[in-house]
Design an enzyme around this catalytic site. Structure first.
Site, mmCIF file in Angstrom:
data_model
loop_
_atom_site.group_PDB
_atom_site.id
_atom_site.type_symbol
_atom_site.label_atom_id
_atom_site.label_comp_id
_atom_site.label_asym_id
_atom_site.label_seq_id
_atom_site.Cartn_x
_atom_site.Cartn_y
_atom_site.Cartn_z
ATOM 1 N N GLU A 35 19.984 16.669 12.308
ATOM 2 C CA GLU A 35 19.636 18.005 11.825
ATOM 3 C C GLU A 35 18.142 18.308 11.928
ATOM 4 O O GLU A 35 17.740 19.462 11.999
ATOM 5 C CB GLU A 35 20.130 18.220 10.395
ATOM 6 C CG GLU A 35 19.471 17.324 9.370
ATOM 7 C CD GLU A 35 20.011 17.549 7.969
ATOM 8 O OE1 GLU A 35 19.240 17.380 7.019
ATOM 9 O OE2 GLU A 35 21.202 17.882 7.830
ATOM 10 N N ILE A 49 0.830 -1.205 0.000
ATOM 11 C CA ILE A 49 0.000 0.000 0.000
ATOM 12 C C ILE A 49 0.865 1.255 0.000
ATOM 13 O O ILE A 49 0.562 2.234 -0.657
ATOM 14 C CB ILE A 49 -0.926 0.021 1.247
ATOM 15 C CG1 ILE A 49 -1.787 -1.246 1.316
ATOM 16 C CG2 ILE A 49 -1.784 1.273 1.285
ATOM 17 C CD1 ILE A 49 -2.736 -1.429 0.158
ATOM 18 N N GLU A 72 -3.789 -5.441 7.939
ATOM 19 C CA GLU A 72 -2.960 -4.293 7.573
ATOM 20 C C GLU A 72 -1.733 -4.342 8.469
ATOM 21 O O GLU A 72 -1.844 -4.257 9.691
ATOM 22 C CB GLU A 72 -3.735 -2.996 7.790
ATOM 23 C CG GLU A 72 -4.942 -2.873 6.880
ATOM 24 C CD GLU A 72 -5.837 -1.696 7.239
ATOM 25 O OE1 GLU A 72 -5.600 -1.041 8.284
ATOM 26 O OE2 GLU A 72 -6.778 -1.431 6.478
ATOM 27 N N SER A 112 3.695 -3.050 19.134
ATOM 28 C CA SER A 112 2.269 -3.066 18.774
ATOM 29 C C SER A 112 1.972 -4.297 17.922
ATOM 30 O O SER A 112 1.786 -4.194 16.705
ATOM 31 C CB SER A 112 1.896 -1.808 17.993
ATOM 32 O OG SER A 112 2.122 -0.654 18.766
ATOM 33 N N PRO A 113 1.924 -5.483 18.533
ATOM 34 C CA PRO A 113 1.839 -6.726 17.760
ATOM 35 C C PRO A 113 0.569 -6.912 16.941
ATOM 36 O O PRO A 113 0.541 -7.761 16.060
ATOM 37 C CB PRO A 113 1.962 -7.819 18.823
ATOM 38 C CG PRO A 113 1.518 -7.179 20.088
ATOM 39 C CD PRO A 113 1.919 -5.736 19.978
ATOM 40 N N GLY A 114 -0.443 -6.109 17.165
ATOM 41 C CA GLY A 114 -1.679 -6.245 16.393
ATOM 42 C C GLY A 114 -1.566 -5.741 14.970
ATOM 43 O O GLY A 114 -2.337 -6.153 14.104
ATOM 44 N N GLU A 169 23.059 5.884 18.942
ATOM 45 C CA GLU A 169 21.945 6.724 19.387
ATOM 46 C C GLU A 169 22.228 7.377 20.731
ATOM 47 O O GLU A 169 21.837 8.522 20.967
ATOM 48 C CB GLU A 169 20.652 5.906 19.449
ATOM 49 C CG GLU A 169 20.083 5.551 18.096
ATOM 50 C CD GLU A 169 19.569 6.754 17.307
ATOM 51 O OE1 GLU A 169 19.300 7.826 17.897
ATOM 52 O OE2 GLU A 169 19.433 6.625 16.076
#
Length: 173
Positions: free
Chosen positions: A138, A13, A37, A112-114, A91
């Site tokens: 930046e 998508i 999705e 967010s496993p769903g 990081e």
């Protein structure tokens, strides 16, 4: 019982700089079909950054999806093929200006496993020393906050800290 959903079709998508969105057609355990999705994300690293035994360095940043400043532990996205520990060290220095003599893996979370395959690897950084002077990329603007660990726990309970990776990381303390 095994409830595996077999993927029988996939449609792209959206393909972006950070995420991709795919529509999957799946066969359910009961034989019926459904759609899923799925957001594909490269994953990331979050770091419990100890200024001293009782104090963490946290970052405060404006987060556009929420239209406000959010207080969280330093974190960032994995680059393609990047090792999580390498990412974490990069990081840490980018977001705080510090490097660590004692950098240890603590665990990982599924955010967010769903609908998303993002995994965040959690590390702790102790015995800090000065790295670079400038912080942030930046397009990244960061306020550093030194907060006592006991206060952070109260801030989580009161809802002043809501960021999932930050809240979850406290399970490792």
């Amino acid at each position: 019982m095994n409830f595996v959903e077999k993927t029988i079709g996939k449609k792209s998508i959206y393909e972006g700089k950070i995420i991709n969105l795919n529509l999957l057609k799946v066969k359910l355990p009961n034989g019926k079909e459904s759609n899923r999705e799925i957001v594909n994300h490269p994953g990331g690293v979050a770091i419990l950054t100890y200024k001293d035994q009782d104090t963490l360095i946290m970052v405060e940043q404006f987060r556009k999806p929420f239209e406000r400043m959010v207080l969280e532990i330093p974190a960032g996205k994995l680059e393609k093929g990047e090792d999580p520990e390498t990412c974490g060290k990069r990081e840490l220095e980018e977001e705080t200006g510090y490097k660590s003599k004692n950098f240890n893996y603590l665990g990982k979370i599924i955010t967010s496993p769903g609908f998303c395959d993002e995994i965040i690897y959690i590390y702790e950084a102790r015995d800090l020393y000065k790295g670079r002077d400038d912080i942030g990329d930046e397009d990244e603007f960061i306020n550093l906050k030194e907060i006592k660990i006991d206060r952070i726990k109260d801030m989580i309970k009161s809802g002043d800290i809501e960021d999932a990776k930050t809240v979850s990381s406290f399970m490792f303390i």
